[in-house]
Motif scaffolding. Structure first.
Motif, PDB file in Angstrom:
ATOM      1  N   HIS A  15      87.473  63.301  36.465  1.00 27.14           N
ATOM      2  CA  HIS A  15      87.129  64.717  36.468  1.00 27.14           C
ATOM      3  C   HIS A  15      87.261  65.214  35.035  1.00 27.14           C
ATOM      4  N   TYR A  17      86.662  68.053  32.028  1.00 24.29           N
ATOM      5  CA  TYR A  17      86.585  69.487  31.776  1.00 24.29           C
ATOM      6  C   TYR A  17      86.337  69.735  30.295  1.00 24.29           C
ATOM      7  N   TYR A  29      91.081  69.120  43.027  1.00 24.88           N
ATOM      8  CA  TYR A  29      90.027  68.638  43.910  1.00 24.88           C
ATOM      9  C   TYR A  29      90.555  68.399  45.309  1.00 24.88           C
ATOM     10  N   VAL A  65      81.546  68.290  28.222  1.00 20.34           N
ATOM     11  CA  VAL A  65      80.924  69.026  29.335  1.00 20.34           C
ATOM     12  C   VAL A  65      81.755  68.855  30.597  1.00 20.34           C
ATOM     13  N   ASP A  66      81.629  69.804  31.515  1.00 20.23           N
ATOM     14  CA  ASP A  66      82.259  69.688  32.825  1.00 20.23           C
ATOM     15  C   ASP A  66      81.435  68.740  33.682  1.00 20.23           C
ATOM     16  N   CYS A  67      82.077  67.737  34.244  1.00 17.59           N
ATOM     17  CA  CYS A  67      81.382  66.824  35.146  1.00 17.59           C
ATOM     18  C   CYS A  67      82.410  65.945  35.852  1.00 17.59           C
ATOM     19  N   THR A  68      81.942  65.221  36.832  1.00 18.59           N
ATOM     20  CA  THR A  68      82.756  64.183  37.458  1.00 18.59           C
ATOM     21  C   THR A  68      82.003  62.876  37.298  1.00 18.59           C
ATOM     22  N   ARG A  69      82.646  61.902  36.699  1.00 19.37           N
ATOM     23  CA  ARG A  69      82.054  60.577  36.499  1.00 19.37           C
ATOM     24  C   ARG A  69      82.712  59.634  37.495  1.00 19.37           C
TER      25      ARG A  69
END
Length: 88
Positions: A15, A17, A29, A65-69
């Protein structure tokens, strides 16, 4: 060609941020939310996502960047993956 199915795997949820955000905005989460994603992954690339065949790992990181990998790997690859993340 269909995707190969992994018998035993590790799903690693990273996660990420934005670095400039205050720490209080880092989200908690919900496991049910991630379970839905895990079910979709299981339908395409896993033999089964039961606890005996699928290990999960969660980490929170700061990034651009905000993302979930999501990384999917054989269990033998996980220590190498984790060591590589720690050196970044």
């Amino acid at each position: 060609h269909p995707l190969p199915r992994l018998l035993h795997c590790v799903l690693a949820f990273s996660h990420i941020y934005v670095q400039e955000l205050p720490e209080r905005l880092v989200r908690v989460y919900d496991n049910l939310e991630l379970k839905q994603i895990q079910d979709v992954i299981a339908a395409f690339v896993l033999t089964d996502d039961t606890g005996g065949l699928c290990d999960t790992y969660h980490t929170t990181e700061l990034g651009a960047v905000d993302c979930t990998r999501i990384s999917i790997m054989e269990p033998s690859r996980f220590p190498v993956w984790l060591a590589e993340k720690e050196t970044l």
